[in-house]
Design a protein around this motif. Structure first.
Motif, PDB file in Angstrom:
ATOM      1  N   THR A  62       0.849  -1.201   0.000  1.00  0.00           N
ATOM      2  CA  THR A  62       0.000   0.000   0.000  1.00  0.00           C
ATOM      3  C   THR A  62       0.884   1.251   0.000  1.00  0.00           C
ATOM      4  O   THR A  62       2.022   1.225   0.468  1.00  0.00           O
ATOM      5  N   GLU A 121       2.072   2.032   3.548  1.00  0.00           N
ATOM      6  CA  GLU A 121       3.193   1.228   4.042  1.00  0.00           C
ATOM      7  C   GLU A 121       4.483   1.607   3.320  1.00  0.00           C
ATOM      8  O   GLU A 121       5.549   1.691   3.931  1.00  0.00           O
ATOM      9  N   GLU A 158      -5.111   0.499  -0.329  1.00  0.00           N
ATOM     10  CA  GLU A 158      -5.306  -0.616   0.605  1.00  0.00           C
ATOM     11  C   GLU A 158      -6.359  -1.613   0.121  1.00  0.00           C
ATOM     12  O   GLU A 158      -6.201  -2.822   0.274  1.00  0.00           O
ATOM     13  N   ILE A 187      -5.506  -4.809  -1.943  1.00  0.00           N
ATOM     14  CA  ILE A 187      -4.762  -5.940  -1.380  1.00  0.00           C
ATOM     15  C   ILE A 187      -5.741  -6.886  -0.714  1.00  0.00           C
ATOM     16  O   ILE A 187      -6.481  -6.494   0.191  1.00  0.00           O
ATOM     17  N   GLN A 239      -4.052  -9.148   3.601  1.00  0.00           N
ATOM     18  CA  GLN A 239      -3.111  -8.232   4.219  1.00  0.00           C
ATOM     19  C   GLN A 239      -2.365  -8.920   5.362  1.00  0.00           C
ATOM     20  O   GLN A 239      -2.974  -9.464   6.269  1.00  0.00           O
ATOM     21  N   SER A 260       4.165  -6.018   7.027  1.00  0.00           N
ATOM     22  CA  SER A 260       4.541  -6.162   5.611  1.00  0.00           C
ATOM     23  C   SER A 260       6.029  -6.027   5.401  1.00  0.00           C
ATOM     24  O   SER A 260       6.567  -6.564   4.440  1.00  0.00           O
ATOM     25  N   GLY A 270      -1.821  -3.874   8.965  1.00  0.00           N
ATOM     26  CA  GLY A 270      -2.526  -4.879   9.762  1.00  0.00           C
ATOM     27  C   GLY A 270      -2.377  -4.654  11.264  1.00  0.00           C
ATOM     28  O   GLY A 270      -3.155  -5.186  12.059  1.00  0.00           O
TER      29      GLY A 270
END
Ligand code: ADP
Ligand code: ASP
Ligand code: MG
Length: 406
Positions: free
Chosen positions: A196, A199, A243, A246, A249, A253, A349
C-alpha cells in the motif's frame, strides 16, 4: 495513446552497456504503442564523487553552487541515453530541469517541485519522440539550478508522471521490487507483489531507500500508478496500490532500518514544567529535526534524563548548541552516541492486531539485543539499538514475523 514514465537509477545507467540496455527497454515500450518519457539518474557513484568534490573544496559551501555541481551527473546520462535511444532508431531528445521547466522552491540541496511545464514535452512526445529527462534537478527562483535531495530522481519521475497524466510510472532499479526487508542484508527477504502507498511511505521514510519518501507522498496524493522493477530482468515487480487492492493483508509487511540516526542524552535535566520546550525549541529554530524522544521518570522529583535522536549529520551541531545552553537549562552533561541504528516494523494490519510490539521486544530480547528508545505510530513500531546488532536484529525480526521466504 497510453503514456508511460520509465525511471532508471544509477546502477541501471552505470556504464555504456547498461545505457544501451535501457535504450532497448525503451524501444520495447515505444513498439508496444506507448508515448514514453524516460527519467535518468547519474551513473552510480557519480553523485557521491561530486558531493565529495564540494565538501573537499569547502566544508561549508554555497548550497546553490553545490546544486550546480551535483546536478551535472544527470546531464551526462540524459544525453547519453538519448543518443543510445536514437541509435535504436527511435527519435529522442534530452531535457534538463530548466529546459522543461521543472520549477522548485529555493531550498537548495533538498528542493521541492512546485510545478512542471509539460506542454512542450507532451507535443513532442505525441510525434513519437522519447523525452529523456535528467532526474534529481529543477530550476529555482532567479534561474538557479536546484536538486531534490539524495535519491531525488524517483521524485522527478513521479512528478513528471503526474504532470503528464501518465498511465504508469515504472521505477527500474537494481532489485526486482520492494522486499519485506533490504534483500542485501536479509537473504530470506520476500518480494512483495503489492504494497500500500501508506506502508511504502513508512518503509521509505524509515530508511528503505528503494524509493525516495517524497516520491511516494507525491504518488499517493496524485494517484500515480507506481511500480518498482528490475532493469536487468523481466521478472514482475512490486505495485504500489491502495489498501483495498490488497486481498490478503499481512500484519507486518516489512522491516526497515536507518543508520542515519544519532542518540543524544541530557543527564540530570531539572524536572520542571517547560523544560522540554526550552530544549526542543532552540533545536527547531536551528532546523534540527528530532525524531524519537524518551524522558525517564524522576527518582528524586528534582532531575531526570532526557534522550532523543537527531539525524547523524546534525549530531555535532546539536551537541554544540545544547552545550551553549547548559547554564540556562541546568543539566549535568550531554552524551552523544552515533553507534545506533533505528529498526522499524511496518504494517497496516497492526491497526487491528494486538501483540505486534511484544513480538518485536521478545525477538530482540531472545537475541540479547538491548532496546534503547522506542516509538510507535498506528502502523509502525521503531526501536533504537546498538549498530553492531543491526543484521542480527533484522534477521531475527524477519523470522519472528513469519516473513522468511521458505
Ligand atoms: P537506484 O540507484 O536505482 O535509485 P537505490 O540504491 O536508490 O537504487 O535503491 C535500491 C536499493 O534499495 C536496493 O539495492 C536495496 O539494497 C535497497 N533496499 C532497501 N530496502 C529495500 C527493500 N525493502 N526492498 C528492496 N530494496 C531495498
Ligand atoms: N543521482 C542522485 C543521487 O545519487 C539522484 C538519484 O539517483 O535519484 O542521489
Ligand atoms: Mg534511488
Amino acid at each position: 495513446m497510453p503514456r508511460v514514465v520509465m525511471k532508471f537509477g544509477g546502477t541501471s545507467v552505470g556504464d555504456l552497456d547498461r545505457i544501451r540496455n535501457v535504450a532497448a527497454r525503451v524501444k520495447r515500450e515505444v513498439a508496444a504503442g506507448n508515448e514514453v518519457a524516460v527519467v535518468v539518474s547519474a551513473m552510480s557513484g557519480e553523485t557521491n564523487k561530486l558531493v565529495d568534490y564540494c565538501t573537499s573544496i569547502a566544508p561549508v559551501h554555497d548550497a546553490r553552487e553545490y546544486d550546480a555541481v551535483v546536478a551535472s551527473g544527470e546531464q551526462v546520462t540524459a544525453g547519453l541515453t538519448a543518443m543510445a535511444i536514437q541509435a535504436e532508431g527511435v527519435p529522442a531528445r534530452s531535457w534538463l530541469g530548466w529546459q522543461i521547466a521543472i520549477r522548485t522552491d529555493e531550498v537548495h540541496g533538498k528542493a521541492r517541485i512546485l510545478s512542471i511545464d509539460s506542454e512542450d514535452l507532451l507535443s513532442r512526445m505525441a510525434t513519437g519522440e522519447v523525452a529523456v529527462v535528467a532526474g534529481f534537478q529543477g530550476v529555482a527562483g532567479r534561474n538557479r539550478i536546484a536538486t531534490l535531495g539524495r535519491g531525488g530522481s524517483d521524485t522527478s519521475a513521479v512528478a513528471l508522471a503526474a504532470a503528464l497524466g501518465a498511465d504508469r510510472c515504472d521505477i527500474y532499479t537494481d532489485v526486482d521490487g520492494v522486499y519485506t526487508c533490504d534483500p542485501r542484508i536479509v537473504r530470506a527477504a520476500r518480494k512483495l507483489n503489492k504494497i500500500t502507498y501508506e506502508e511504502m511511505l513508512e518503509m521509505a521514510s524509515l530508511g528503505a531507500r528503494v524509493l525516495q519518501t517524497r516520491s511516494v507522498e507525491m504518488a499517493m496524493k496524485n494517484r500515480v500508478r507506481l511500480q518498482v522493477l528490475s532493469s536487468f530482468s523481466d521478472a514482475p515487480g512490486t505495485l504500489v496500490v491502495d489498501e483495498d487492492e490488497i486481498v490478503e493483508q499481512e500484519i507486518v509487511s516489512g522491516i526497515a532500518y536507518s543508520r542515519d540516526e544519532a542518540k543524544i542524552t541530557l543527564v540530570q535535566v531539572p524536572d520542571q514544567p517547560g523544560v522540554a520546550a526550552r530544549i526542543f525549541g532552540p533545536l527547531a529554530e536551528h532546523n534540527i529535526n528530532v525524531d524519537m524522544i524518551v524522558q525517564n521518570v524522576s527518582e528524586d522529583g528534582r532531575s531526570t534524563d532526557m534522550t532523543f535522536t537527531v539525524g547523524v549529520e546534525d549530531c555535532q551541531r546539536t551537541v554544540d548548541l545544547l552545550q551553549g545552553l547548559q547554564g540556562d537549562l541546568g543539566f549535568a552533561r550531554v552524551v552523544p552516541d552515533e553507534h545506533v541504528v533505528k529498526v522499524s516494523v511496518i504494517g497496516v494490519g497492526m491497526r487491528s492486531h494486538a501483540g505486534v510490539a511484544n513480538s518485536m521486544f521478545r525477538a530482540l530480547a531472545e537475541n540479547g539485543i538491548n532496546i534503547q528508545v522506542i516509538s510507535t505510530s498506528e502502523i509502525k513500531i521503531s526501536v533504537l539499538i546498538a549498530d553492531k546488532y543491526l543484521e542480527l536484529a533484522l534477521r531475527a525480526l524477519h523470522t519472528a514475523y513469519g516473513l522468511d521466504n521458505t
